[in-house]
Scaffold this motif. Structure first.
Motif, PDB file in Angstrom:
ATOM      1  N   GLY A   1     -16.539  36.193  20.841  1.00 36.39           N
ATOM      2  CA  GLY A   1     -15.481  36.240  20.040  1.00 36.39           C
ATOM      3  C   GLY A   1     -14.605  37.269  20.186  1.00 36.39           C
ATOM      4  O   GLY A   1     -14.835  38.267  20.811  1.00 36.39           O
ATOM      5  N   ASP A   2     -13.389  37.225  19.246  1.00 38.85           N
ATOM      6  CA  ASP A   2     -12.406  38.534  19.376  1.00 38.85           C
ATOM      7  C   ASP A   2     -12.559  39.131  18.033  1.00 38.85           C
ATOM      8  O   ASP A   2     -11.881  38.358  17.062  1.00 38.85           O
ATOM      9  CB  ASP A   2     -11.122  37.822  19.650  1.00 38.85           C
ATOM     10  CG  ASP A   2     -10.214  39.207  19.981  1.00 38.85           C
ATOM     11  OD1 ASP A   2     -10.383  40.204  19.407  1.00 38.85           O
ATOM     12  OD2 ASP A   2      -8.847  38.842  20.558  1.00 38.85           O
TER      13      ASP A   2
ATOM     14  N   ASP B   1      -8.598  39.526  16.434  1.00 40.04           N
ATOM     15  CA  ASP B   1      -7.862  38.328  15.749  1.00 40.04           C
ATOM     16  C   ASP B   1      -8.616  38.073  14.330  1.00 40.04           C
ATOM     17  O   ASP B   1      -7.756  37.928  13.484  1.00 40.04           O
ATOM     18  CB  ASP B   1      -8.268  37.107  16.538  1.00 40.04           C
ATOM     19  CG  ASP B   1      -7.167  37.051  17.899  1.00 40.04           C
ATOM     20  OD1 ASP B   1      -6.180  37.736  17.788  1.00 40.04           O
ATOM     21  OD2 ASP B   1      -7.239  36.254  18.665  1.00 40.04           O
TER      22      ASP B   1
ATOM     23  N   GLU C   1      -9.659  32.282  16.511  1.00 42.65           N
ATOM     24  CA  GLU C   1     -10.728  31.496  16.975  1.00 42.65           C
ATOM     25  C   GLU C   1     -11.477  32.295  18.089  1.00 42.65           C
ATOM     26  O   GLU C   1     -10.847  33.063  18.735  1.00 42.65           O
ATOM     27  CB  GLU C   1      -9.868  30.367  17.464  1.00 42.65           C
ATOM     28  CG  GLU C   1      -9.581  29.222  16.443  1.00 42.65           C
ATOM     29  CD  GLU C   1     -10.903  28.634  16.077  1.00 42.65           C
ATOM     30  OE1 GLU C   1     -12.126  28.641  16.323  1.00 42.65           O
ATOM     31  OE2 GLU C   1     -10.863  27.942  14.801  1.00 42.65           O
ATOM     32  N   GLY C   2     -12.602  31.672  18.483  1.00 44.07           N
ATOM     33  CA  GLY C   2     -13.125  31.896  19.675  1.00 44.07           C
ATOM     34  C   GLY C   2     -12.947  30.824  20.542  1.00 44.07           C
ATOM     35  O   GLY C   2     -11.910  30.535  21.103  1.00 44.07           O
TER      36      GLY C   2
ATOM     37  N   GLY D   1      -7.395  33.078  20.173  1.00 42.95           N
ATOM     38  CA  GLY D   1      -8.655  32.773  21.130  1.00 42.95           C
ATOM     39  C   GLY D   1      -8.722  32.061  22.222  1.00 42.95           C
ATOM     40  O   GLY D   1      -7.714  32.146  23.031  1.00 42.95           O
TER      41      GLY D   1
END
Length: 764
Positions: free
Chosen positions: A499-500, A503, A668-669, A690
């Motif tokens: 994931g990020d 974000d 989002e991932g 994402g």
């Protein structure tokens, strides 16, 4: 100078006191055979289902000269002596045994044979006897390792002085491919065979009948048949549209006799609401006909609740033993053991949900827990690993540092075991797929993290020091601390980017404090990834661009979203005219799914005269806010909120009935919900965050928080039949690339290249 272990296969001698039951050992045998080891079984003489299954696997079966009956006298000593001669003649590397009588016999007869001894405990019954606990406190030390089939059993053995390292928790599990929910047609056939009419409420209990034991629960059957039958009399008197199906004969002759006593005591020959079926090889048709499973045991491990859950049948279980571990309380009921009143109350509640059509909604939750935590395949692999380690063998031990609390999530972590490696999760969870647990100090929120940081860092350093291979799942503070520890201790590590953090934080879902930390979190993540020797990303390019690996490092793009072949639609869809249905699936716990933006976009379309409705699937603490927003926007009749939907078949039906899937996320991932919608050949619109841009084309993407642009793309897709059908075909083709077998193979290739935490020393 280094020492290399011999590659000679192990000879594992399996000892059991029965050749009829204990079919749960079959996956363990399969796992050992798959690793090239030899398995020989020592069973009582005579035919039985277990003997036939082992013969089908070409496993040699030797008749036991000991009957596993510990009666005082010369005959018992002679039998143990003959058993010792038999075991010695087999020259085992490992003696592997289940059930207390088998364990007692092998410990006494197998002493000083030089073989490792692995005792797997299927249930805690014997430990309920004070006398046996006293004996087991000393005899259990003869086991090289004691595999506990549940956390409950592990706590009992650890209370007797067995260390956690010697008492790993590995469930026996259930084959979740063999046991799976049936379709409407199969269910109708199964109910017809039982003579069930219409919407009759069918309750099932699957259990062998055990005679009352002398040392525990005197005068009471262990599986609680009499408790259920007493409760059933009262329940059925109020609900004559209900049926009880009991499946299972006597475990032995004493059990068969106790069954006959129960039939006579409760006059079951005269009760048409109760059907008692003898032991059957395949119980699936009975679960397929059932609405509810009941396990009212006085003592048990995970019991029939696992098979029921895998079949999508919710359960009522007693609070005895480890039964509570087998169920999710969001889908099942837990009642006091030996309490007919509590059981009647639970049956009433389940009946009411059945009549209201809500009981089936619990099916997906019940199955999901079993698939994640109790699938027999990864559990069997974990047993094989313990057997190898007990004999001084073993493959790499991969320590995965992760934020997750779902330590028993077999499905999520089973891919780490594909290459024959061993797995250790270093996390805040209490249990582990295999090996002993490595729980870290728990925390909730940034303030608690700061308070816990000294203890947390020390625990992570300790795990880094003992790890053979280090994999960090990022983002999260646990992985970041572990990366710092690896740098200071000169250990190599690899990273899974799932994931990020930027974000998530910059979207404002965690407030102003989260926004202020977004850039720092991104910098930390980049530093961790740059220092990794190998990196796996859940995206194909998005996360790779934001968090690139250092030059020359081994990288792979492997999604953590997997689509089974059966979930894919056979072909694309045909466009149909208005009214149009738009669907969004996602949690309402935080704002980052952007469902508020979707509602504003729908209002624009309605204002333009487009006949469109929206369905929002999900729940959470912001659910009421969204409902209120829909009313404020004048969409009360056009916005439909389902709440959480646990039934996968219902989600599929909702997707199939829609014209467009919307994912206006702020962060989002790799979005599972979008891929599952695309697997149903559903055109979709999403935001440029994402992994969404990897899934959708440029014409289906908009910026976050732009309801006007979102409405424009939705209008174009819904009103252009040619483009709509083109997107349907395209999305289905993209979803096919997320086939689970292809992704597992890709991850396995990457994992095989992940280096050890410490370089091997060259032999002198």
């Amino acid at each position: 100078m280094t020492t290399t272990l011999s590659a000679r296969p192990l000879r594992v001698v399996l000892v059991l006191k029965t050749n009829h039951g204990c079919m749960w050992v079959a996956p363990h045998v399969d796992a050992l055979l798959a690793r090239g080891h030899e398995v020989v079984a020592v069973l009582p003489p005579g035919e039985g289902r277990l003997r036939r299954e082992l013969a089908r696997r070409a496993v040699s079966v030797v008749d036991s000269p000991f009957d596993f009956g510990f009666r005082p006298g010369f005959r018992t000593l002679a039998g143990l002596f003959e058993l010792r001669r038999t075991l010695a003649g087999l020259e085992p590397d490992v003696l592997h045994y289940h059930l207390f009588a088998s364990a007692l016999a092998v410990r006494l007869a197998g002493a000083a044979l030089g073989a490792a001894r692995v005792h797997m405990v299927p249930g805690p019954l014997h430990l309920e006897s004070r006398l046996i606990r006293v004996v087991e406190r000393f005899l259990a030390r003869m086991d090289t390792v004691t595999i506990c089939g549940s956390r409950f059993t592990a706590r009992r053995y650890r209370a007797l002085g067995r260390p956690a390292a010697k008492t790993p928790v590995i469930p026996y599990g259930v084959d979740t491919c063999h046991f799976r929910p049936v379709g409407p047609a199969e269910r109708a056939v199964a109910r017809a065979r039982l003579g069930v009419e219409g919407r009759d409420f069918v309750v099932i209990m699957v259990a062998l009948v055990y005679a009352p034991k002398a040392l525990v629960h005197r005068g009471r059957g262990l599986k609680g048949h009499e408790v259920l039958l007493a409760a059933w009399r009262r329940f059925h008197a109020e609900h004559p549209d209900s049926r009880l199906v009991l499946v299972g004969g006597g475990f032995d002759e004493a059990g068969a006799s106790h069954r006959r006593e129960l039939v006579a005591e409760f006059r079951l020959d005269e009760d048409r609401s109760v059907t008692w079926v003898d032991t059957v090889d395949d119980v699936r048709p009975y679960y397929g006909a059932a609405d509810l499973s009941v396990s009212p045991s006085l003592s048990d491990n995970h019991g029939a609740a696992l098979e029921a859950g895998a079949m999508g049948v919710p359960s009522v279980v007693s609070d005895a033993g480890a039964l509570q571990e087998a169920v999710d309380t969001a889908a099942c009921w837990v009642v006091r053991a030996d309490d007919p009143d509590a059981l009647v109350t639970a049956l009433h509640e389940a009946w009411a949900e059945h009549r209201a059509g809500r009981l089936a909604d619990r099916a997906e939750v019940a199955r999901d827990r079993v698939v994640r935590q109790f699938d027999s395949a990864p559990a069997a692999a974990a047993v094989a690993e313990v057997v190898e380690r007990a004999a001084g063998r073993g493959r790499r031990l991969i320590s995965v540092f992760t934020e997750t609390r779902s330590g028993g999530d077999h499905r999520a972590y089973a891919r780490y075991l594909v290459n024959g490696d061993r797995l250790c999760l270093v996390t805040r969870a209490e249990e582990l797929v295999s090996e002993a647990a490595r729980p870290l100090p728990d925390y909730h929120g940034p303030v608690a993290l700061v308070r816990t940081l000294p203890r947390l860092a020390l625990a992570i350093v300790r795990e880094v020091l003992r790890a053979e291979v280090v994999v960090l799942r990022q983002p999260g503070p646990i992985g970041w601390i572990a990366a710092v520890a690896c740098k200071l201790l000169r250990r190599r590590y690899s990273v899974e980017v799932v994931g990020d953090p930027f974000d998530v934080l910059v979207s404002g879902t965690l407030g102003r404090a989260g926004r202020s930390c977004a850039r720092l979190a991104r910098a930390q993540m980049r530093w961790v990834v740059r220092g990794a020797t190998a990196v796996s990303y859940v995206t194909g390019s998005a996360l790779q661009q934001r968090y690139p690996a250092a030059w020359g490092r081994r990288t792979a793009g492997v999604s953590d979203v997997r689509i089974d072949a059966g979930a894919l639609r056979a072909g694309p869809r045909e466009w149909s005219p208005a009214p149009f249905g738009v669907i969004a699936v996602g949690s309402h716990e935080q704002r980052y799914k952007g469902h508020d933006v979707l509602l504003r976009a729908v209002r624009r379309l309605v204002a333009e005269g487009l006949d469109v409705n929206v369905v929002l699937v999900g729940g959470g603490r912001r659910h009421d806010e969204l409902v209120a927003l829909a009313g404020k926007l004048g969409l009360a009749d056009r916005a439909h909120f389902t709440g959480p939907v646990f039934d996968r078949a219902r989600v599929t039906a909702l997707l199939d009935s829609a014209h467009l899937f919307a994912l206006p996320s702020r962060a989002e991932g790799m979005p599972r919900a979008l891929i599952e919608a695309m697997a149903r050949a559903l055109p979709a619109v999403g935001t440029c965050v994402g992994g969404i841009p990897e899934l959708l084309g440029p014409g289906s993407l908009v910026a976050p928080d732009d309801d006007e642009a979102l409405a424009g793309v939705m209008r174009r897709l819904l009103t252009d039949p040619v483009e709509w059908e083109r997107q349907s075909l395209r999305n289905l083709d993209v979803a096919r690339t997320y086939d689970s077998s292809l992704l597992d193979e890709r991850f396995s290739t990457w994992l095989a290249q992940v280096p050890a935490a410490r370089p091997r020393r060259r032999s002198a």
